[in-house]
Design an enzyme around this catalytic site. Structure first.
Site, PDB file in Angstrom:
ATOM      1  N   SER A 137     -43.590  -9.304  -0.244  1.00  0.00           N
ATOM      2  CA  SER A 137     -42.963 -10.549  -0.701  1.00  0.00           C
ATOM      3  C   SER A 137     -42.719 -10.443  -2.206  1.00  0.00           C
ATOM      4  CB  SER A 137     -43.927 -11.708  -0.435  1.00  0.00           C
ATOM      5  OG  SER A 137     -43.508 -12.889  -1.098  1.00  0.00           O
ATOM      6  N   TYR A 150     -52.313 -15.910  -0.541  1.00  0.00           N
ATOM      7  CA  TYR A 150     -51.108 -15.269   0.012  1.00  0.00           C
ATOM      8  C   TYR A 150     -50.598 -14.208  -0.954  1.00  0.00           C
ATOM      9  CZ  TYR A 150     -46.320 -14.832   1.842  1.00  0.00           C
ATOM     10  OH  TYR A 150     -45.128 -14.343   2.345  1.00  0.00           O
TER      11      TYR A 150
HETATM   12  N1  LIG Z   1     -39.850 -16.732   4.632  1.00  0.00           N
HETATM   13  C1  LIG Z   1     -40.060 -16.336   3.398  1.00  0.00           C
HETATM   14  O1  LIG Z   1     -39.697 -17.020   2.404  1.00  0.00           O
HETATM   15  C2  LIG Z   1     -40.714 -15.024   3.120  1.00  0.00           C
HETATM   16  C3  LIG Z   1     -40.688 -14.532   1.803  1.00  0.00           C
HETATM   17  C4  LIG Z   1     -41.314 -13.334   1.526  1.00  0.00           C
HETATM   18  C5  LIG Z   1     -41.943 -12.634   2.526  1.00  0.00           C
HETATM   19  N2  LIG Z   1     -41.947 -13.135   3.784  1.00  0.00           N
HETATM   20  C6  LIG Z   1     -42.655 -12.339   4.800  1.00  0.00           C
HETATM   21  O2  LIG Z   1     -41.754 -11.982   5.816  1.00  0.00           O
HETATM   22  C7  LIG Z   1     -42.465 -11.816   7.061  1.00  0.00           C
HETATM   23  C8  LIG Z   1     -41.800 -12.679   8.121  1.00  0.00           C
HETATM   24  O3  LIG Z   1     -41.909 -14.032   7.711  1.00  0.00           O
HETATM   25  P1  LIG Z   1     -41.035 -15.225   8.313  1.00  0.00           P
HETATM   26  O4  LIG Z   1     -40.550 -15.990   7.161  1.00  0.00           O
HETATM   27  O5  LIG Z   1     -40.080 -14.721   9.310  1.00  0.00           O
HETATM   28  O6  LIG Z   1     -42.200 -16.089   8.961  1.00  0.00           O
HETATM   29  P2  LIG Z   1     -42.350 -16.735  10.403  1.00  0.00           P
HETATM   30  O7  LIG Z   1     -43.488 -17.684  10.286  1.00  0.00           O
HETATM   31  O8  LIG Z   1     -41.059 -17.264  10.878  1.00  0.00           O
HETATM   32  O9  LIG Z   1     -42.762 -15.484  11.312  1.00  0.00           O
HETATM   33  C9  LIG Z   1     -44.040 -14.910  11.252  1.00  0.00           C
HETATM   34  C10 LIG Z   1     -44.277 -14.088  12.500  1.00  0.00           C
HETATM   35  O10 LIG Z   1     -45.608 -13.550  12.446  1.00  0.00           O
HETATM   36  C11 LIG Z   1     -46.214 -13.741  13.733  1.00  0.00           C
HETATM   37  N3  LIG Z   1     -47.664 -13.834  13.632  1.00  0.00           N
HETATM   38  C12 LIG Z   1     -48.387 -14.744  12.902  1.00  0.00           C
HETATM   39  N4  LIG Z   1     -49.693 -14.555  13.140  1.00  0.00           N
HETATM   40  C13 LIG Z   1     -49.806 -13.522  14.019  1.00  0.00           C
HETATM   41  C14 LIG Z   1     -50.902 -12.862  14.639  1.00  0.00           C
HETATM   42  N5  LIG Z   1     -52.173 -13.241  14.420  1.00  0.00           N
HETATM   43  N6  LIG Z   1     -50.638 -11.830  15.456  1.00  0.00           N
HETATM   44  C15 LIG Z   1     -49.380 -11.453  15.702  1.00  0.00           C
HETATM   45  N7  LIG Z   1     -48.287 -12.037  15.168  1.00  0.00           N
HETATM   46  C16 LIG Z   1     -48.516 -13.063  14.323  1.00  0.00           C
HETATM   47  C17 LIG Z   1     -45.636 -15.095  14.205  1.00  0.00           C
HETATM   48  O11 LIG Z   1     -45.820 -15.274  15.587  1.00  0.00           O
HETATM   49  C18 LIG Z   1     -44.175 -14.939  13.795  1.00  0.00           C
HETATM   50  O12 LIG Z   1     -43.441 -14.244  14.750  1.00  0.00           O
HETATM   51  C19 LIG Z   1     -43.914 -12.214   6.743  1.00  0.00           C
HETATM   52  O13 LIG Z   1     -44.653 -11.058   6.430  1.00  0.00           O
HETATM   53  C20 LIG Z   1     -43.771 -13.076   5.500  1.00  0.00           C
HETATM   54  O14 LIG Z   1     -44.961 -13.114   4.740  1.00  0.00           O
HETATM   55  C21 LIG Z   1     -41.346 -14.290   4.108  1.00  0.00           C
END
Ligand SMILES: NC(=O)c1ccc[n+]([C@@H]2O[C@H](COP(=O)([O-])OP(=O)(O)OC[C@H]3O[C@@H](n4cnc5c(N)ncnc54)[C@H](O)[C@@H]3O)[C@@H](O)[C@H]2O)c1
Length: 259
Positions: A137, A150
């Site tokens: 991130s 986080y």
């Molecule tokens: N959305 C943002 O602004 C953003 C920014 C930077 C990084 N990210 C990173 O990108 C990645 C995807 O994030 P997103 O925004 O799509 O979030 P999201 O919440 O839409 O998706 C997260 C996914 O992780 C899965 N997950 C959570 N806990 C779990 C567990 N215990 N076992 C298995 N699967 C599990 C969920 O089921 C889901 O499919 C993450 O690593 C997040 O930290 C997101």
């Protein structure tokens, strides 16, 4: 990596960024696509299977916080597709009210999953090598005080992935490591950030993310898949507001060896 005909495992594939990535990978012609996630999204799975009848797309239930569950998921996937060329670590959670879970999902699980995957990919023991993409991130590049746990977990991901990209490791097992650092992306993860803050008395430090510009998960996914094709081992790429920027780090310390 040329993606056509390749076998991909996507962890967290039913999440906001994950769903868009699945579509992008399939549009590139991947042959087998294993979606590891906590819960199945049967509707999306069926629609992907209909849209891409030539690809073998399947769901494997797993919980990244449990070592045995990770190992079992790789076993199922390898049984179904023989080998995998690309693994994306895309699970995540952002809520500093749950310290252990935050670290387990965002950092510890990713490390354990890497070590579960490597023996299957390792060229030194008959594997084919490949690529592992770890999603960190922008909070894994800059300290984000409002979401300290986080941010620390994501710094761990960035650092771990850069370590894994050491040329000595690459030479041994033939697996390249890439770090992806998305900026704020419109998904469930970033809903109500103020309620997920490290300290309730300073909720505004996280809550202000609501007022920051953000990108769509689609453009983030397109750029992630572009980097799966073109990214270099050890590369750390910031994917923010629809753009890709390669991150460079100053060397702040090197060991001084005794003569
Ligand atoms: N959305 C943002 O602004 C953003 C920014 C930077 C990084 N990210 C990173 O990108 C990645 C995807 O994030 P997103 O925004 O799509 O979030 P999201 O919440 O839409 O998706 C997260 C996914 O992780 C899965 N997950 C959570 N806990 C779990 C567990 N215990 N076992 C298995 N699967 C599990 C969920 O089921 C889901 O499919 C993450 O690593 C997040 O930290 C997101």
């Amino acid at each position: 990596m040329e993606l056509s005909g390749k076998n991909v495992i996507y962890e967290g594939g039913f999440g906001g960024i994950g769903q868009c990535c699945l579509k992008e990978f399939l549009a590139k012609g991947v042959q087998n696509l294993a979606i590891f996630d906590l819960k199945e999204n049967a509707e999306l799975l069926e629609s992907l299977q209909k849209s891409y009848p030539n690809a073998n797309i399947f769901f494997v239930q797993f919980d990244i916080t449990k070592k045995e569950s990770i190992a079992a998921a790789f076993e199922v996937a390898v049984e179904k597709m023989g080998h995998f060329d690309l693994l994306v670590h895309g699970c995540g959670m952002m809520d500093d009210n749950h310290v252990e879970l935050m670290i387990d999902i965002n950092f510890k699980g990713l490390v354990l999953s890497t070590f579960a995957a490597l023996p299957y990919m390792d060229k030194s023991t008959g594997g084919r090598g490949g690529v592992i993409i770890n999603i960190s991130s922008v909070a894994g590049l800059e300290p984000l005080a409002g979401l300290s746990i986080y941010s620390a977990a994501k710094h761990g991901v960035t650092s771990f992935t850069r370590c894994m990209a050491h040329p000595r490791y690459l030479e041994h097992h033939g697996v390249s490591f890439i770090t992806i650092c998305p900026g704020i992306t419109e998904t469930e993860l970033v809903v109500n950030p103020g309620q997920k803050a490290t300290f309730a008395f300073a909720a505004i430090l996280a809550g202000c993310l609501d007022d920051a510009s953000r990108q769509s998960p689609k453009i983030c996914a397109q750029n992630l898949v572009k980097l799966a094709e073109t990214g270099k081992n050890g590369g750390v790429y910031m994917l923010d507001l629809g753009e890709i920027k390669k991150v460079t780090f100053p060397v702040m310390w090197t060991p001084v060896f005794k003569s």
